[in-house]
Design a protein around this motif. Structure first.
Motif, PDB file in Angstrom:
ATOM      1  N   LEU A   3      33.188  31.594  41.693  1.00 41.62           N
ATOM      2  CA  LEU A   3      34.233  32.694  41.659  1.00 41.62           C
ATOM      3  C   LEU A   3      33.111  34.295  41.835  1.00 41.62           C
ATOM      4  CD1 LEU A   3      36.539  31.945  38.603  1.00 41.62           C
ATOM      5  CD2 LEU A   3      36.729  31.891  41.112  1.00 41.62           C
ATOM      6  N   TRP A   8      36.841  30.633  47.534  1.00 45.18           N
ATOM      7  CA  TRP A   8      37.927  30.258  46.869  1.00 45.18           C
ATOM      8  C   TRP A   8      38.177  28.936  47.168  1.00 45.18           C
ATOM      9  CZ3 TRP A   8      37.412  34.328  43.749  1.00 45.18           C
ATOM     10  CH2 TRP A   8      37.319  35.584  44.450  1.00 45.18           C
ATOM     11  N   TRP A  34      43.854  32.689  38.622  1.00 47.42           N
ATOM     12  CA  TRP A  34      42.261  33.941  38.598  1.00 47.42           C
ATOM     13  C   TRP A  34      41.747  33.580  40.411  1.00 47.42           C
ATOM     14  CZ3 TRP A  34      42.715  38.163  36.777  1.00 47.42           C
ATOM     15  CH2 TRP A  34      43.159  38.157  35.665  1.00 47.42           C
ATOM     16  N   ILE A  35      42.472  31.920  40.967  1.00 45.41           N
ATOM     17  CA  ILE A  35      41.007  31.656  41.904  1.00 45.41           C
ATOM     18  C   ILE A  35      42.671  32.503  42.588  1.00 45.41           C
ATOM     19  CG2 ILE A  35      40.637  29.873  43.442  1.00 45.41           C
ATOM     20  CD1 ILE A  35      39.954  27.828  41.253  1.00 45.41           C
ATOM     21  N   PHE A  37      43.834  35.156  42.542  1.00 43.07           N
ATOM     22  CA  PHE A  37      43.702  36.943  42.534  1.00 43.07           C
ATOM     23  C   PHE A  37      42.589  37.465  42.909  1.00 43.07           C
ATOM     24  CE2 PHE A  37      41.477  40.261  40.114  1.00 43.07           C
ATOM     25  CZ  PHE A  37      43.200  41.011  39.960  1.00 43.07           C
ATOM     26  N   GLY A  38      41.378  36.278  43.162  1.00 39.95           N
ATOM     27  CA  GLY A  38      40.542  36.621  44.105  1.00 39.95           C
ATOM     28  C   GLY A  38      40.999  36.864  45.837  1.00 39.95           C
ATOM     29  N   PRO A  44      49.803  35.437  42.698  1.00 37.79           N
ATOM     30  CA  PRO A  44      48.377  34.777  41.962  1.00 37.79           C
ATOM     31  C   PRO A  44      49.124  34.270  40.246  1.00 37.79           C
ATOM     32  CG  PRO A  44      48.383  36.908  41.897  1.00 37.79           C
ATOM     33  CD  PRO A  44      49.303  36.880  42.278  1.00 37.79           C
ATOM     34  N   HIS A  64      47.105  34.570  29.450  1.00 35.60           N
ATOM     35  CA  HIS A  64      46.301  34.980  30.880  1.00 35.60           C
ATOM     36  C   HIS A  64      47.403  35.747  31.578  1.00 35.60           C
ATOM     37  CE1 HIS A  64      42.522  34.490  30.581  1.00 35.60           C
ATOM     38  NE2 HIS A  64      42.072  33.917  29.674  1.00 35.60           N
ATOM     39  N   MET A  68      47.276  39.263  33.233  1.00 33.08           N
ATOM     40  CA  MET A  68      46.819  39.208  34.625  1.00 33.08           C
ATOM     41  C   MET A  68      47.623  40.521  35.558  1.00 33.08           C
ATOM     42  SD  MET A  68      47.032  36.470  38.046  1.00 33.08           S
ATOM     43  CE  MET A  68      45.698  35.440  37.309  1.00 33.08           C
ATOM     44  N   ARG A 142      38.690  40.714  37.094  1.00 35.86           N
ATOM     45  CA  ARG A 142      38.367  39.625  38.411  1.00 35.86           C
ATOM     46  C   ARG A 142      38.031  38.320  37.467  1.00 35.86           C
ATOM     47  NH1 ARG A 142      32.956  40.531  37.216  1.00 35.86           N
ATOM     48  NH2 ARG A 142      33.275  41.371  35.929  1.00 35.86           N
ATOM     49  N   PRO A 143      37.957  38.263  38.838  1.00 31.40           N
ATOM     50  CA  PRO A 143      38.120  36.493  38.925  1.00 31.40           C
ATOM     51  C   PRO A 143      37.374  35.854  37.654  1.00 31.40           C
ATOM     52  CG  PRO A 143      38.981  36.924  41.117  1.00 31.40           C
ATOM     53  CD  PRO A 143      38.075  38.150  40.140  1.00 31.40           C
ATOM     54  N   GLY A 146      37.605  36.698  34.151  1.00 30.67           N
ATOM     55  CA  GLY A 146      39.478  35.682  33.351  1.00 30.67           C
ATOM     56  C   GLY A 146      38.703  34.845  33.022  1.00 30.67           C
TER      57      GLY A 146
END
Length: 199
Positions: A3, A8, A34-35, A37-38, A44, A64, A68, A142-143, A146
């Motif tokens: 991450l 990813w 979160w992946i 999201f990144g 996401p 979360h 998020m 940020r991932p 998270g």
């Protein structure tokens, strides 16, 4: 580590392995979110809103999803979720601090103050920092942040419910995932204190 490096695809493969292993598969929806999201995927939040999320995962997913939403700057939805969750979450102090930190980070000072209780000493310190214009640690935007928040929450849950030695492992992993976040360090110190070990 994947991450932090923005790998990813590699992170997604790791999530697949966790899901296949089964022991901690309830963490996978949050990890996938979160992946995504990144990776800047279109939605996401989708892994957190899937209908097949299990009962064990639901508490983590709920927290979360709210965090998020704030990270995505969906302030209205995020605030509604935070206000709904804060009274029932298993980690009310950590969750409120994380939400307040992100709200303060996006310039929503009044909203940040509103999610913090007025009587608790830890909340008073947080309110003082916000009022002084100082950055509040714990923003989950940020991932790596998270995942660190997820692992820290799991460590706290394990310690509270079973006093499992695994709590220390997850607390260490949380700090390793995001060593810049003071709130993860505080969680680790608390677990050391309760388990009678030294850092």
């Amino acid at each position: 580590e994947r991450l932090d490096k923005g790998d990813w695809r590699g992170a997604s493969l790791q999530a697949d392995k966790i899901e296949e292993h089964g022991a901690f598969d309830f963490l996978v929806p949050v990890a996938r979110a979160w992946i995504a999201f990144g990776a800047r995927e279109k939605n996401p939040l989708a892994p957190l809103q899937a209908r097949n999320v299990g009962a064990l995962a639901s508490s983590y997913v709920r927290d979360h999803e709210a965090l998020m939403m704030l990270a995505l700057k969906q302030k209205e939805n995020g605030l509604f979720a935070v206000r709904s969750i804060a009274p029932v979450t298993q980690s009310p102090a950590a969750f409120r601090l994380q939400a307040a930190a992100q709200l303060a980070a996006i310039g929503s000072k009044e909203e940040a103050l509103a999610v913090l209780p007025k009587q608790e000493s830890w909340a008073k310190r947080a309110r003082d920092m916000i009022n002084a214009g100082k950055p509040l640690p714990g923003a989950v935007n940020r991932p790596v942040a998270g995942m660190a928040a997820l692992l820290s929450r799991l460590a706290s849950d394990l310690l509270r419910e079973t006093a499992s030695p695994a709590a220390l492992t997850f607390a260490r992993l949380s700090q390793f995932a995001d060593p810049t976040n003071d709130s993860n360090t505080i969680s680790l110190v608390q677990i050391f204190a309760r388990s009678g070990q030294n850092a």
